[in-house]
Design a protein around this motif. Structure first.
Motif, PDB file in Angstrom:
ATOM      1  N   ARG A   1       0.847  -1.261  -0.120  1.00 11.95           N
ATOM      2  CA  ARG A   1       0.136  -0.224   0.153  1.00 11.95           C
ATOM      3  C   ARG A   1       0.765   1.159  -0.081  1.00 11.95           C
ATOM      4  N   SER A   2       2.328   1.018  -0.270  1.00  5.69           N
ATOM      5  CA  SER A   2       2.998   2.337  -0.186  1.00  5.69           C
ATOM      6  C   SER A   2       4.090   2.134  -1.335  1.00  5.69           C
ATOM      7  N   TYR A   3       4.216   3.052  -2.120  1.00  3.66           N
ATOM      8  CA  TYR A   3       5.148   3.153  -3.422  1.00  3.66           C
ATOM      9  C   TYR A   3       6.219   4.091  -3.455  1.00  3.66           C
ATOM     10  N   THR A   4       7.200   3.968  -4.074  1.00  2.00           N
ATOM     11  CA  THR A   4       8.094   4.786  -4.494  1.00  2.00           C
ATOM     12  C   THR A   4       7.706   5.431  -5.615  1.00  2.00           C
ATOM     13  N   ASP A   5       8.518   6.738  -6.105  1.00  2.00           N
ATOM     14  CA  ASP A   5       7.974   7.338  -7.334  1.00  2.00           C
ATOM     15  C   ASP A   5       8.362   6.628  -8.391  1.00  2.00           C
TER      16      ASP A   5
ATOM     17  N   MET B   1      -0.961   4.852  -1.492  1.00  2.00           N
ATOM     18  CA  MET B   1      -1.686   4.211  -2.738  1.00  2.00           C
ATOM     19  C   MET B   1      -1.522   5.203  -3.808  1.00  2.00           C
ATOM     20  N   ARG B   2      -1.675   6.471  -3.485  1.00  2.00           N
ATOM     21  CA  ARG B   2      -1.647   7.313  -4.722  1.00  2.00           C
ATOM     22  C   ARG B   2      -0.285   7.370  -5.450  1.00  2.00           C
ATOM     23  N   ARG B   3       0.574   7.112  -4.845  1.00  2.00           N
ATOM     24  CA  ARG B   3       1.910   7.268  -5.432  1.00  2.00           C
ATOM     25  C   ARG B   3       2.357   6.051  -6.458  1.00  2.00           C
ATOM     26  N   ALA B   4       1.504   5.075  -6.355  1.00  2.00           N
ATOM     27  CA  ALA B   4       1.444   3.931  -7.386  1.00  2.00           C
ATOM     28  C   ALA B   4       1.194   4.675  -8.886  1.00  2.00           C
ATOM     29  N   PRO B   5       2.198   4.140  -9.774  1.00  2.00           N
ATOM     30  CA  PRO B   5       2.309   4.615 -10.854  1.00  2.00           C
ATOM     31  C   PRO B   5       1.352   4.201 -12.010  1.00  2.00           C
TER      32      PRO B   5
ATOM     33  N   PRO C   1     -18.249   1.048 -20.412  1.00  2.00           N
ATOM     34  CA  PRO C   1     -19.662   0.877 -20.850  1.00  2.00           C
ATOM     35  C   PRO C   1     -20.360   0.263 -19.818  1.00  2.00           C
ATOM     36  N   GLU C   2     -21.957   0.532 -19.881  1.00  2.00           N
ATOM     37  CA  GLU C   2     -22.840   0.395 -18.812  1.00  2.00           C
ATOM     38  C   GLU C   2     -22.798  -0.975 -18.210  1.00  2.00           C
ATOM     39  N   GLU C   3     -22.303  -1.973 -19.139  1.00  2.00           N
ATOM     40  CA  GLU C   3     -22.746  -3.271 -18.883  1.00  2.00           C
ATOM     41  C   GLU C   3     -21.529  -3.811 -17.799  1.00  2.00           C
ATOM     42  N   TYR C   4     -20.450  -3.075 -17.625  1.00  2.00           N
ATOM     43  CA  TYR C   4     -19.253  -3.421 -16.866  1.00  2.00           C
ATOM     44  C   TYR C   4     -19.442  -3.069 -15.641  1.00  2.00           C
ATOM     45  N   THR C   5     -18.744  -3.848 -14.578  1.00  2.00           N
ATOM     46  CA  THR C   5     -18.931  -3.323 -13.278  1.00  2.00           C
ATOM     47  C   THR C   5     -17.476  -3.508 -12.764  1.00  2.00           C
ATOM     48  N   PRO C   6     -16.759  -2.653 -12.140  1.00  2.00           N
ATOM     49  CA  PRO C   6     -15.666  -2.515 -11.921  1.00  2.00           C
ATOM     50  C   PRO C   6     -15.540  -3.365 -10.277  1.00  2.00           C
ATOM     51  N   ILE C   7     -14.864  -4.562 -10.269  1.00  2.00           N
ATOM     52  CA  ILE C   7     -15.024  -5.305  -9.190  1.00  2.00           C
ATOM     53  C   ILE C   7     -13.872  -4.791  -8.077  1.00  2.00           C
ATOM     54  N   GLY C   8     -13.366  -3.909  -8.259  1.00  2.00           N
ATOM     55  CA  GLY C   8     -12.141  -3.323  -7.515  1.00  2.00           C
ATOM     56  C   GLY C   8     -11.167  -2.769  -8.342  1.00  2.00           C
ATOM     57  N   ALA C   9      -9.983  -2.447  -7.434  1.00  2.00           N
ATOM     58  CA  ALA C   9      -8.776  -1.878  -8.435  1.00  2.00           C
ATOM     59  C   ALA C   9      -7.573  -2.369  -8.043  1.00  2.00           C
ATOM     60  N   ILE C  10      -6.497  -2.268  -8.829  1.00  2.00           N
ATOM     61  CA  ILE C  10      -5.092  -2.869  -8.282  1.00  2.00           C
ATOM     62  C   ILE C  10      -4.321  -1.931  -8.402  1.00  2.00           C
ATOM     63  N   THR C  11      -3.488  -1.247  -7.563  1.00  2.00           N
ATOM     64  CA  THR C  11      -2.348  -0.381  -7.800  1.00  2.00           C
ATOM     65  C   THR C  11      -1.207  -1.282  -7.895  1.00  2.00           C
ATOM     66  N   VAL C  12      -0.024  -0.957  -8.796  1.00  2.00           N
ATOM     67  CA  VAL C  12       0.894  -1.630  -9.355  1.00  2.00           C
ATOM     68  C   VAL C  12       2.210  -0.603  -9.082  1.00  2.00           C
ATOM     69  N   GLY C  13       3.204  -1.055  -8.648  1.00  2.00           N
ATOM     70  CA  GLY C  13       4.353   0.028  -8.305  1.00  2.00           C
ATOM     71  C   GLY C  13       5.624  -0.808  -7.635  1.00  2.00           C
ATOM     72  N   HIS C  14       6.668  -0.045  -7.391  1.00  2.00           N
ATOM     73  CA  HIS C  14       7.787  -0.471  -6.695  1.00  2.00           C
ATOM     74  C   HIS C  14       7.494  -0.132  -5.176  1.00  2.00           C
ATOM     75  N   ARG C  15       7.500  -1.318  -4.333  1.00  2.00           N
ATOM     76  CA  ARG C  15       7.007  -1.145  -3.087  1.00  2.00           C
ATOM     77  C   ARG C  15       8.236  -0.522  -2.378  1.00  2.00           C
ATOM     78  N   ILE C  16       7.690   0.487  -1.220  1.00  2.00           N
ATOM     79  CA  ILE C  16       8.498   0.797  -0.064  1.00  2.00           C
ATOM     80  C   ILE C  16       8.635  -0.203   0.703  1.00  2.00           C
ATOM     81  N   GLU C  17       9.954  -0.707   1.091  1.00  2.00           N
ATOM     82  CA  GLU C  17      10.087  -1.854   1.883  1.00  2.00           C
ATOM     83  C   GLU C  17       9.869  -1.675   3.395  1.00  2.00           C
ATOM     84  N   ASP C  18       8.958  -2.753   3.595  1.00  2.00           N
ATOM     85  CA  ASP C  18       8.688  -2.823   5.216  1.00  2.00           C
ATOM     86  C   ASP C  18       7.957  -1.751   5.830  1.00  2.00           C
TER      87      ASP C  18
END
Ligand SMILES: Cc1cc2nc3c(=O)[nH]c(=O)nc-3n(C[C@H](O)[C@H](O)[C@H](O)COP(=O)(O)O)c2cc1C
Length: 199
Positions: free
Chosen positions: A14-18, A77-81, A159-176
């Motif tokens: 849940r925390s990413y580098t730039d 989370m907002r830092r995830a590119p 489109p109307e017929e599609y429902t987002p089931i959630g979202a996935i952030t992807v990025g370089h993790r800030i360790e620990d």
């Protein structure tokens, strides 16, 4: 990376580098997502990929209240590119199962034991999470607040017929960054959740 290692190492990050994420890695994650199983091979999924700073900013603007003082979760989370939004289409499944080999021409939803359209998008999502780990990146699956879904869909022309089931952030993790509140619950051991031969 060995498969067992990917499974063992996967944690929601849940925390990413730039640092930016290579386009090829995102493409690999999405290609893997399309290898997920799907009921009747319906493949009624769609993946919205947001991988420019402006698109990511628009994602967060549409799905959060724009508070001046974001909490720790949102700051990290907002830092995830990259944000990937897996979506599912119930219509695609009802149409697929109305075909002659399935024959559910009444399109009656009570025939479905659980919403397979969401399940399949979730299975694809796990492959995205696992690909991120395999590539040495971090990722997090998280929910979109229900009262933000209409704004999100409008912002990105989903489109109307599609429902987002959630979202996935992807990025370089800030360790620990330490375990979050839910992880402190601890993992339930297999002996507690597996019921062999009867519950
Ligand atoms: C369907 C689903 C929804 C989730 N929603 C959120 C969420 O909204 N915010 C968040 O930070 N984590 C969310 N998570 C992550 C879980 O909190 C996390 O998977 C759990 O605590 C176990 O930790 P681990 O995945 O790091 O092993 C979600 C996970 C799943 C599978």
């Amino acid at each position: 990376m060995e498969f067992a290692e990917v499974v063992r190492r996967r944690r929601m990050v849940r925390s990413y580098t730039d640092a930016p994420v290579d386009r090829e890695i995102v493409d690999r994650a999405l290609a893997n997502a399309t290898r997920a199983p799907s009921a009747g091979f319906s493949q009624g999924w769609g993946f919205l990929v947001l991988d420019t700073p402006d698109d990511v900013r628009r994602y967060w603007a549409a799905t959060t209240d724009g508070a001046d003082e974001p909490d720790t979760w949102l700051r990290g989370m907002r830092r995830a590119p990259v944000v990937i939004v897996p979506c599912s289409s119930k219509t695609a499944y009802l149409s697929r199962y109305a075909e002659p080999d399935k024959g559910w021409t009444d399109r009656d939803e009570s025939r479905w034991p659980v919403p397979f359209w969401h399940m399949d998008a979730a299975m694809a999502s796990l492959l995205i999470l696992q690909t991120a780990v395999d590539e040495g990146l971090g990722a997090c699956f998280f929910g979109i607040p229900p009262d933000r879904i209409a704004a999100f869909k409008a912002e990105f022309g989903v489109p109307e017929e599609y429902t987002p089931i959630g979202a996935i952030t992807v990025g370089h993790r800030i360790e620990d960054t330490g375990p979050d509140g839910s992880v402190a619950r601890g993992r339930r051991p297999a002996e507690e959740v597996v019921h062999r031969g009867g519950w």
